[in-house]
Scaffold this motif. Sequence first.
Motif, PDB file in Angstrom:
ATOM      1  N   ILE A 262     120.126 -71.230  82.848  1.00  0.00           N
ATOM      2  CA  ILE A 262     119.316 -72.338  82.320  1.00  0.00           C
ATOM      3  C   ILE A 262     120.158 -73.524  81.859  1.00  0.00           C
ATOM      4  CG2 ILE A 262     117.330 -70.909  81.695  1.00  0.00           C
ATOM      5  CD1 ILE A 262     118.366 -70.826  78.849  1.00  0.00           C
ATOM      6  N   THR A 263     121.476 -73.392  81.907  1.00  0.00           N
ATOM      7  CA  THR A 263     122.331 -74.543  81.573  1.00  0.00           C
ATOM      8  C   THR A 263     122.667 -75.364  82.823  1.00  0.00           C
ATOM      9  OG1 THR A 263     124.460 -73.397  81.853  1.00  0.00           O
ATOM     10  CG2 THR A 263     123.363 -73.195  79.711  1.00  0.00           C
ATOM     11  N   GLU A 295     129.322 -65.737  77.922  1.00  0.00           N
ATOM     12  CA  GLU A 295     130.638 -65.936  78.530  1.00  0.00           C
ATOM     13  C   GLU A 295     131.487 -64.672  78.482  1.00  0.00           C
ATOM     14  OE1 GLU A 295     131.248 -66.596  74.238  1.00  0.00           O
ATOM     15  OE2 GLU A 295     129.775 -67.367  75.653  1.00  0.00           O
ATOM     16  N   LYS A 296     131.173 -63.742  77.557  1.00  0.00           N
ATOM     17  CA  LYS A 296     131.945 -62.494  77.477  1.00  0.00           C
ATOM     18  C   LYS A 296     131.722 -61.604  78.697  1.00  0.00           C
ATOM     19  CE  LYS A 296     130.571 -61.542  73.122  1.00  0.00           C
ATOM     20  NZ  LYS A 296     130.206 -62.821  72.544  1.00  0.00           N
ATOM     21  N   ASP A 297     130.623 -61.848  79.412  1.00  0.00           N
ATOM     22  CA  ASP A 297     130.307 -61.046  80.595  1.00  0.00           C
ATOM     23  C   ASP A 297     130.879 -61.627  81.885  1.00  0.00           C
ATOM     24  OD1 ASP A 297     128.563 -58.991  79.365  1.00  0.00           O
ATOM     25  OD2 ASP A 297     127.288 -60.698  78.894  1.00  0.00           O
ATOM     26  N   TYR A 311     132.055 -76.070  77.476  1.00  0.00           N
ATOM     27  CA  TYR A 311     130.834 -76.813  77.791  1.00  0.00           C
ATOM     28  C   TYR A 311     129.729 -76.504  76.790  1.00  0.00           C
ATOM     29  CZ  TYR A 311     132.045 -79.170  82.151  1.00  0.00           C
ATOM     30  OH  TYR A 311     132.587 -80.030  83.085  1.00  0.00           O
ATOM     31  N   ALA A 312     129.611 -75.227  76.399  1.00  0.00           N
ATOM     32  CA  ALA A 312     128.584 -74.849  75.421  1.00  0.00           C
ATOM     33  C   ALA A 312     128.826 -75.561  74.090  1.00  0.00           C
ATOM     34  CB  ALA A 312     128.592 -73.335  75.220  1.00  0.00           C
ATOM     35  N   GLU A 317     127.419 -79.964  70.256  1.00  0.00           N
ATOM     36  CA  GLU A 317     127.797 -81.156  69.503  1.00  0.00           C
ATOM     37  C   GLU A 317     126.930 -82.344  69.892  1.00  0.00           C
ATOM     38  OE1 GLU A 317     131.916 -81.503  70.415  1.00  0.00           O
ATOM     39  OE2 GLU A 317     132.550 -80.032  68.899  1.00  0.00           O
ATOM     40  N   ARG A 318     126.618 -82.474  71.173  1.00  0.00           N
ATOM     41  CA  ARG A 318     125.744 -83.561  71.623  1.00  0.00           C
ATOM     42  C   ARG A 318     124.345 -83.416  71.031  1.00  0.00           C
ATOM     43  NH1 ARG A 318     125.467 -84.636  77.860  1.00  0.00           N
ATOM     44  NH2 ARG A 318     124.078 -86.245  77.047  1.00  0.00           N
TER      45      ARG A 318
END
Length: 336
Positions: A262-263, A295-297, A311-312, A317-318
């Motif tokens: 979904i990103t 991301e751990k997967d 990126y996350a 922050e945005r």
Amino acid sequence: MIKKQIEVPREVDLSSLFGSFDENIKTLEKALGVSVVPRDDGLRITGEEENAEKAEQVINLLMQILSRGEAIDQQKLIYAITMVQENGGIDMKMMGSDCIAISAHGNPIKTKTLGQKKYVDAINNNTIVFGIGPAGTGKTYLAVAKAVTALRSKEVSRIILTRPAVEAGEKLGFLPGDLQNKVDPYLRPLYDGMYEMLGPEGFMRYQEKGVIEVAPLAYMRGRTLDNAFIILDEAQNTTPEQMKMFLTRIGFGSKAIVTGDITQIDLPGDKRSGLKEAAKILKNIEDIAFCTFTEKDVVRHPLVQKIIKAYAKYDEERERARMRKKTAQSGGGKNG
């Protein structure tokens, strides 16, 4: 600063534990700020107490892997370090112990993270499974492996692979060749997984017989899919209407796996993602499971994990900056 002694079982080869040019231990030492040296009776860890204890846990996890006859690669090592740092450890015997498929080259396909194991368990126990998470987590690859296993064991009579050709849209008509040639570029990741499991020749034979079908999502409309293992890839690029259409194609004896990130939604700005809506609408329905990867997967190059995290963080922050701006504008309007 403390020193901890670890006993190494006879069946564990120290050279395999340390890795080529001691790269495994060097990675461990750098990540946890400790020193690890071999001794006649095992290993000695030197470092701050908390770090030394974490290093001991990681080494015990690595020895679990070696004791069951598997090699240690960078992915397994970094995953073990991450799980110890963030979760206080994990039993590596819970992962990779079951072979879920055999590749065309005769290699066993096993889960490599807890997220992957939960995903495969969900596929085993549910009719519809959503695998949602970043690239490199094995969502599509494991789904294809389970599909081939189901076909070989005659649990299903065919495999159907589909994805929305969002980038194509009206441009399909400008691509050379017939329909298959036009949609092939958008279905390439699914082909890659099938080639790995069946080999190019085996895949082509199944496809010629109609046992394996690869088609754009639009061609699912109006069909009822019985006794099939269906995989919808890149589902973040479906509209809510497309997602509903796909899910209502499922017939008796079938299983459906929906994967997406979904990103990475490529839909026009005014279009809603069918995957995001499905996660809200269907989350409490029995026999439908949702598995979320992080991301751990990620089981690609370790750098991919860092890219995804960066990126996350940037997106967070945005979003915070956007909310602060919105709050400030709202406050300014009230004052005016």
